[in-house]
Design an enzyme around this catalytic site. Structure first.
Site, mmCIF file in Angstrom:
data_model
loop_
_atom_site.group_PDB
_atom_site.id
_atom_site.type_symbol
_atom_site.label_atom_id
_atom_site.label_comp_id
_atom_site.label_asym_id
_atom_site.label_seq_id
_atom_site.Cartn_x
_atom_site.Cartn_y
_atom_site.Cartn_z
ATOM 1 N NE ARG A 1 -29.824 4.630 -22.655
ATOM 2 C CZ ARG A 1 -30.425 4.927 -21.503
ATOM 3 N NH1 ARG A 1 -31.710 4.613 -21.340
ATOM 4 N NH2 ARG A 1 -29.774 5.532 -20.535
ATOM 5 C CG HIS B 1 -27.731 1.599 -19.417
ATOM 6 N ND1 HIS B 1 -26.970 2.193 -20.393
ATOM 7 C CD2 HIS B 1 -26.919 0.697 -18.795
ATOM 8 C CE1 HIS B 1 -25.748 1.684 -20.380
ATOM 9 N NE2 HIS B 1 -25.695 0.773 -19.421
ATOM 10 C CE1 TYR C 1 -31.994 8.015 -18.075
ATOM 11 C CE2 TYR C 1 -32.266 6.724 -16.074
ATOM 12 C CZ TYR C 1 -32.028 6.789 -17.428
ATOM 13 O OH TYR C 1 -31.849 5.623 -18.149
#
Length: 362
Positions: free
Chosen positions: A262, A266, A276
């Site tokens: 992706r 999120h 991250y």
């Protein structure tokens, strides 16, 4: 299409992921090339492009305050459209929150998908001719529900399957194991897609399970688990189509892990992937972009060009504009509506509350 023998994937968890078309748009496995006409190949690509445009527009609509909850899907078009392209209208879809594109392609109206994002009750009303549930927010819980639906299909001797999706993080949930274990024991016609996009929100795949693959988790419950290049729409379709045939034939469920990525966060409600993930990592995955490789393949075959893409983009944007306009013209929700929609037979005490709300215009 050459049929895949899923017996080969019962006890061999570390087999190489299936790929038909590589990053350069070259066919590298002609034996597994799907039995699709040129028109169908173009149609599949158009659905993928539709999803990318929908993602871009939905992100903008969210930033404008016109949409609420939204989980980006850019990068996962081959995984989602390739798998859903193998499904039949009569099959039953149990989507999670990142599976809105599949739900729409299965027949759910786009304006209602927007209403679901907004939080309007009409967004949870599935048309009678659409075999699906509303998107599930609780991670992996649809796995259990899918096993139950599939058992019902088996008891009815229906030549259909139930299918659902979760992410890599979903495979670490108890519901996931319970669902695939039940499905395996009763040999129900279900397909469990695990979209391994690398992260369970911010937790990388390598830190949430010691399993070498997610597909091999099917071995523990006696069902075939297979990995596929999730950026390769042709490979995903081939595997999904063969898995559906396997399940309908009475062989039981299949666990399919699609290796994808992706590009965005999120969700758009606070997650920052820059905290991250590295830019280098994302760049490496963008070299494998599912749209670029499929577009290159179609272009080389003379099946796609810039004018066709421009015309399709205009058509999709008009579709989105019309759907958003319809969603925003939906009746304003009232408290009394929620009372009415919560009961098939309204108790006297609840009717009193409804009367009170309506008197106050709520």
């Amino acid at each position: 299409m050459t049929k895949i023998d899923f017996n080969d994937y019962m006890n061999q968890p570390n087999m190489k992921p299936i790929q038909v078309m590589n990053e350069k748009g070259e066919i590298v496995n002609q034996d597994l090339f799907p039995d699709l006409t040129d028109d169908q190949l173009v149609d599949l690509f158009k659905k993928m492009l539709w999803e990318r445009i929908l993602n871009e527009r939905s992100t903008k609509l969210n930033r404008q305050g016109r949409l609420g909850f939204y989980a980006p899907t850019a990068g996962e078009e081959a995984s989602e459209m390739g798998s859903s392209y193998a499904m039949e209208k009569e099959d039953f879809l149990l989507p999670a929150y990142r599976d809105i594109p599949q739900l729409i392609q299965h027949g759910f109206p786009l304006d209602r998908a927007f209403l679901w994002s907004i939080g309007h009750y009409m967004g949870g009303q599935i048309p009678d001719d659409v075999q699906a549930t509303t998107p599930q927010i609780v991670v992996a819980s649809a796995t259990v529900q899918t096993a139950g639906v599939a058992l019902g299909l088996k008891k009815k001797k229906s030549p259909t399957v139930a299918y659902t999706y979760t992410g890599d993080g979903g495979t670490s949930e108890g519901d996931f194991y319970e669902g695939i274990n039940f499905a395996g024991e009763f040999k129900v016609p279900a397909l469990f897609f695990v979209q391994n996009n690398g992260y369970a929100i911010s937790v990388p795949r390598r830190k949430q399970t010691a399993a070498q693959t997610l597909a091999q988790k099917g071995v523990a419950v006696g069902i075939p688990g297979i990995q596929v290049d999730g950026m390769d729409a042709l490979a995903v379709y081939t595997v999904a189509k063969a898995a559906r045939e396997w399940a309908v034939a009475g062989n039981g469920p299949v666990l399919i892990e699609t290796l994808t990525y992706r590009y965005g966060p999120h969700t758009l409600s606070g997650d920052d992937p820059k905290r991250y993930r590295t830019a280098d990592e994302e760049e490496e995955w963008r070299k494998k972009d599912p749209l670029i490789r499929f577009r290159t393949y179609l272009d080389h075959k003379g099946l796609w060009n810039e004018d066709m893409e421009k015309n399709w983009e205009e058509a999709v944007n008009k579709e989105i504009d019309a759907a958003m306009e319809k969603a925003e013209s939906a009746p304003q929700q009232k408290v009394s509506d929620f009372y009415k929609l919560s009961y098939s037979e309204i108790p006297e005490s609840i009717q009193a509350k409804i009367d009170e709300c309506e008197k106050e215009g709520k």
